[in-house]
Design an enzyme around this catalytic site. Structure first.
Site, PDB file in Angstrom:
ATOM      1  N   ALA A  85       0.867  -1.180   0.000  1.00 48.73           N
ATOM      2  CA  ALA A  85       0.000   0.000   0.000  1.00 48.73           C
ATOM      3  C   ALA A  85       0.901   1.226   0.000  1.00 48.73           C
ATOM      4  CB  ALA A  85      -0.852   0.024   1.264  1.00 48.73           C
ATOM      5  N   HIS A 511       9.910  -8.489  12.176  1.00 42.45           N
ATOM      6  CA  HIS A 511      10.983  -7.487  12.268  1.00 42.45           C
ATOM      7  C   HIS A 511      12.199  -7.962  11.466  1.00 42.45           C
ATOM      8  CE1 HIS A 511       9.435  -5.349  16.191  1.00 42.45           C
ATOM      9  NE2 HIS A 511       8.557  -5.342  15.215  1.00 42.45           N
ATOM     10  N   HIS A 554      10.651  -1.320  18.372  1.00 42.73           N
ATOM     11  CA  HIS A 554       9.974  -1.802  17.170  1.00 42.73           C
ATOM     12  C   HIS A 554      10.580  -0.988  16.050  1.00 42.73           C
ATOM     13  CE1 HIS A 554       6.501  -3.741  19.518  1.00 42.73           C
ATOM     14  NE2 HIS A 554       7.431  -3.376  20.378  1.00 42.73           N
TER      15      HIS A 554
HETATM   16  P1  FAD Z   1       7.790  -1.178   3.911  1.00 43.52           P
HETATM   17  O1  FAD Z   1       7.120  -0.207   4.778  1.00 43.52           O
HETATM   18  O2  FAD Z   1       7.263  -2.555   3.874  1.00 43.52           O
HETATM   19  O3  FAD Z   1       7.773  -0.535   2.458  1.00 43.52           O
HETATM   20  C1  FAD Z   1       8.076  -1.247   1.293  1.00 43.52           C
HETATM   21  C2  FAD Z   1       7.174  -0.744   0.177  1.00 43.52           C
HETATM   22  O4  FAD Z   1       7.665  -1.201  -1.072  1.00 43.52           O
HETATM   23  C3  FAD Z   1       5.748  -1.253   0.298  1.00 43.52           C
HETATM   24  O5  FAD Z   1       4.855  -0.180   0.148  1.00 43.52           O
HETATM   25  C4  FAD Z   1       5.629  -2.248  -0.842  1.00 43.52           C
HETATM   26  O6  FAD Z   1       4.313  -2.369  -1.382  1.00 43.52           O
HETATM   27  C5  FAD Z   1       6.585  -1.673  -1.854  1.00 43.52           C
HETATM   28  N1  FAD Z   1       7.141  -2.657  -2.787  1.00 43.52           N
HETATM   29  C6  FAD Z   1       7.658  -3.870  -2.495  1.00 43.52           C
HETATM   30  N2  FAD Z   1       8.119  -4.462  -3.617  1.00 43.52           N
HETATM   31  C7  FAD Z   1       7.885  -3.586  -4.634  1.00 43.52           C
HETATM   32  C8  FAD Z   1       8.148  -3.620  -6.019  1.00 43.52           C
HETATM   33  N3  FAD Z   1       8.777  -4.662  -6.593  1.00 43.52           N
HETATM   34  N4  FAD Z   1       7.764  -2.567  -6.771  1.00 43.52           N
HETATM   35  C9  FAD Z   1       7.154  -1.489  -6.202  1.00 43.52           C
HETATM   36  N5  FAD Z   1       6.894  -1.411  -4.886  1.00 43.52           N
HETATM   37  C10 FAD Z   1       7.256  -2.445  -4.112  1.00 43.52           C
HETATM   38  N6  FAD Z   1       7.054  -1.752  13.717  1.00 43.52           N
HETATM   39  C11 FAD Z   1       6.805  -0.815  14.654  1.00 43.52           C
HETATM   40  O7  FAD Z   1       7.593   0.123  14.801  1.00 43.52           O
HETATM   41  N7  FAD Z   1       5.723  -0.898  15.463  1.00 43.52           N
HETATM   42  C12 FAD Z   1       4.819  -1.909  15.354  1.00 43.52           C
HETATM   43  O8  FAD Z   1       3.841  -1.951  16.097  1.00 43.52           O
HETATM   44  C13 FAD Z   1       5.044  -2.893  14.364  1.00 43.52           C
HETATM   45  N8  FAD Z   1       4.157  -3.905  14.192  1.00 43.52           N
HETATM   46  C14 FAD Z   1       4.261  -4.686  13.075  1.00 43.52           C
HETATM   47  C15 FAD Z   1       3.207  -5.546  12.764  1.00 43.52           C
HETATM   48  C16 FAD Z   1       3.221  -6.247  11.569  1.00 43.52           C
HETATM   49  C17 FAD Z   1       2.066  -7.158  11.228  1.00 43.52           C
HETATM   50  C18 FAD Z   1       4.302  -6.111  10.675  1.00 43.52           C
HETATM   51  C19 FAD Z   1       4.318  -6.844   9.365  1.00 43.52           C
HETATM   52  C20 FAD Z   1       5.365  -5.282  11.000  1.00 43.52           C
HETATM   53  C21 FAD Z   1       5.356  -4.556  12.187  1.00 43.52           C
HETATM   54  N9  FAD Z   1       6.363  -3.657  12.519  1.00 43.52           N
HETATM   55  C22 FAD Z   1       6.170  -2.757  13.522  1.00 43.52           C
HETATM   56  C23 FAD Z   1       7.575  -3.547  11.681  1.00 43.52           C
HETATM   57  C24 FAD Z   1       7.574  -2.317  10.768  1.00 43.52           C
HETATM   58  O9  FAD Z   1       6.263  -1.925  10.463  1.00 43.52           O
HETATM   59  C25 FAD Z   1       8.353  -2.596   9.476  1.00 43.52           C
HETATM   60  O10 FAD Z   1       9.623  -3.079   9.820  1.00 43.52           O
HETATM   61  C26 FAD Z   1       8.527  -1.340   8.638  1.00 43.52           C
HETATM   62  O11 FAD Z   1       7.299  -0.712   8.397  1.00 43.52           O
HETATM   63  C27 FAD Z   1       9.230  -1.675   7.329  1.00 43.52           C
HETATM   64  O12 FAD Z   1       9.486  -0.484   6.618  1.00 43.52           O
HETATM   65  P2  FAD Z   1      10.279  -0.501   5.243  1.00 43.52           P
HETATM   66  O13 FAD Z   1      10.426   0.900   4.814  1.00 43.52           O
HETATM   67  O14 FAD Z   1      11.496  -1.327   5.406  1.00 43.52           O
HETATM   68  O15 FAD Z   1       9.365  -1.310   4.241  1.00 43.52           O
END
Ligand code: FAD
Length: 575
Positions: A85, A511, A554
């Protein structure tokens, strides 16, 4: 031609990607594109409603990645959730806002990352944050903070949900933790997390909605003419400029091949840089599809090697979660929401067995490193041993927390979930492509419970969790243990009985980190301290993939801070 062209392309409009998009597009002289596979979920109640945590899991906005069968953990594969999303995983997560321990962030500098330490990151935790101070009523219910550790003018709304659970829960809970030797921690976000806390969340209190990275970082600036958003667009791989003859020149990405919503394949071009922010279970795969990785893996799938980078997808680290559940007495008034967390160190968890446990882990470090390096095939025994020694020191010398217990009473069902995980597991695994088709599932192997420390920690914490429910005065509110229940795990169950149950019921803590780790190449790094992929001229990774080892908090608070710092580094390079 007519192909779209930007100065910067950000792959992934998630938690981290939108921070970078916002900050880079502050300069109206540069153009920025964000490529996001998901859609806008501004009005999806599973995203916005602060009381619906968990409802988005398994729906269309969850990638629902899956591990291979976990051979050290009962054999079953594990579901690995990640948000699909605008806003990424910040749209589906638990909204918990808890940072890290000072000592563990300071270690980032020791593994080859000049300028990355607690003090420098603190500046960016604050830059990203807009703390909404608790109201008097919320303070009565346990909400507390110290102003000097928080930001007041950043984009991300942080605070406590509008209505919080009553005093009849937090009071007894705090007294029970005190009875178990755990103090109240009134500021868990200042680098020292041990204790019981009523934590803040990523929430817009006035509007009473989840504060995801879209609401914080994208929507307020969505009208900028120099920022384009490609939704429902899947990035497959990067393409490269022809090799340069200049001495020392490194390969440079010229753009990104994407599959658009209507199924056409096209290329979006980058003048300056491509920034991968697709998450730790995707960014390493995009590197591999683009020819950056372990040559043996790339060749197997017919992908030309652009940069020999043997550690892409290695060092995968996650935590394991166990849920226990209880019924609560009918007289308990459970209206409202609140987050309660307890952080225990090794002394709290192992008590009088601490010195024998300490000795047994000290003796195991070398063996753990050999087995880990062996399972990986590319990371070295000596580098792994160095990490494990650092982790051993954090646990047994710095005594930073090793276990987190979350207490979650549910109003609707008069039930209580006691959820816990190990903060610093030793086990590591990997993620790699399994095909040259970019949308094919990857091979993901976290190696849960491969190393004995991890299960020892988890079963001891299970006993602590049960003690919380059974210790007065909180125990007066609790009626029965439903899961596991005393018929499954008896009151005097052995370590082996606990271990068997834990392996049958655990899940990923979601995580995932370190699949394109920021550290020196000798230690197994994929990106340097500027987050630039080693061996490339203009590709960075900015997401959870770069975090070199677990944080006790987190992840999102730390990812927002990393992404803020990354944006400053990128701006500085072209200033
Ligand atoms: P993401 O936020 O996952 O962003 C990656 C983005 O890239 C997504 O929008 C995805 O759709 C997009 N994408 C992927 N592949 C492609 C592609 N090939 N082409 C185009 N777009 C693509 N952390 C906390 O701090 N507090 C919490 O309470 C917490 N609870 C959690 C509960 C759950 C169920 C989960 C799954 C995680 C939780 N976490 C929590 C961990 C934290 O939310 C994540 O570690 C963090 O949001 C990851 O951020 P990111 O920027 O690495 O990736």
């Amino acid at each position: 031609g007519n192909s779209p062209r930007y100065d910067y392309i950000i792959v992934g409009g998630g938690t981290s990607g939108l921070v970078v998009a916002n900050r880079l597009s502050e300069d109206c002289n540069v153009t920025v594109a964000v490529i996001e596979a998901g859609d806008v979920e501004l009005y999806n109640p599973n995203v916005t409603d602060t009381s619906r945590y968990g409802n988005a899991l398994g729906t269309a906005i969850d990638w629902q990645y899956k591990s291979i069968p976990q051979k050290f953990a009962g054999g079953a594969p594990q579901g690995l959730s990640a948000g699909k999303a605008l806003g990424g995983t910040s749209d589906i997560n638990g909204m918990t806002y808890l940072r890290a321990e000072t000592a563990q962030i300071d270690l980032w500098e020791q593994v080859g990352n000049d300028g990355w330490n607690w003090n420098s990151l603190m500046e960016y935790y604050k830059k990203s944050e807009h703390m909404q101070p608790p109201t008097a009523g919320q303070m009565l219910l346990g909400a507390s903070y110290e102003p000097e550790s928080h930001g007041t003018s950043g984009p991300l709304e942080v605070g406590w949900t509008k209505s919080m659970m009553g005093r009849e829960v937090v009071g007894p809970l705090n007294e029970t933790f005190t009875a178990l030797g755990l103090p109240f921690n009134k500021e868990p976000n200042a680098g020292s997390m041990r204790g019981f806390n009523v934590f803040p969340k990523s929430v817009d209190r006035a509007r009473n909605v989840r504060e995801d990275s879209g609401r914080a970082y994208y929507w307020p600036i969505s009208e900028r003419p120099n920022l384009d958003l490609y939704l429902n667009t899947f990035a497959e791989r990067m393409v490269w400029h022809p090799a340069s003859n200049e001495p020392g020149a490194k390969p440079k990405a010229s753009g990104v091949v994407v599959m658009t919503a209507n199924g056409t394949c096209t290329t979006i071009y980058a003048n300056r840089e491509v920034i991968l922010s697709a998450g730790s279970l995707r960014s390493p795969l995009i590197l591999e599809q683009s020819g950056i990785g372990n040559p043996a893996i790339l060749k197997k799938h017919g992908i030309d090697v652009v940069v020999d980078s043997p550690f892409v997808g290695e060092n995968l680290q996650d935590q394991t979660t166990t849920d226990m559940s209880y019924t609560m007495s009918n007289s308990t008034n459970l209206t409202g929401l609140a987050g309660y967390a307890a952080y225990f160190n090794v002394e709290d968890v192992f008590g009088s067995d601490l010195s024998s446990f300490n000795a047994s882990i000290a003796r195991s470090i070398r063996n753990y490193a050999e087995r880990t390096a062996n399972a990986s095939g590319t990371i070295s025994v000596s580098a792994t041993e160095k990490f494990f020694q650092m982790q051993y020191d954090l646990i047994f010398k710095n005594k930073i927390p090793i276990s987190e217990i979350i207490i979650a009473p549910a109003a609707a069902t008069k039930s209580l979930t006691v959820e816990y995980w190990g903060l610093l597991p030793f086990s590591r695994g990997s993620i790699h492509i399994n095909s040259s088709n970019a949308s094919a599932p990857a091979t993901i192997d976290p190696n849960y419970f491969m190393l004995d420390y991890d299960i020892q920690q988890q079963l001891r914490t299970g006993r602590m969790a049960r003690a919380v429910a059974n210790t007065a005065p909180f125990s007066d509110l609790v009626v029965d243990e439903v899961t596991p229940g005393l018929s499954t795990v008896s009151a005097n169950a052995s370590d082996a009985e606990w271990a068997e149950w834990l392996k049958s019921t655990y899940r990923s803590n979601f995580h995932y980190i370190a699949t394109a780790a920021m550290m020196s190449q000798e230690l197994g790094g994929v990106v340097d301290s500027n987050l630039t992929v080693y061996g490339t001229g203009n590709v960075r990774v900015v997401d959870a993939s770069v975090v070199p080892f677990q944080v006790c908090g987190h992840l999102t608070s730390t990812l927002y801070a990393i992404a803020e710092k990354a944006a400053d580094m990128i701006k500085a390079k072209y200033a």
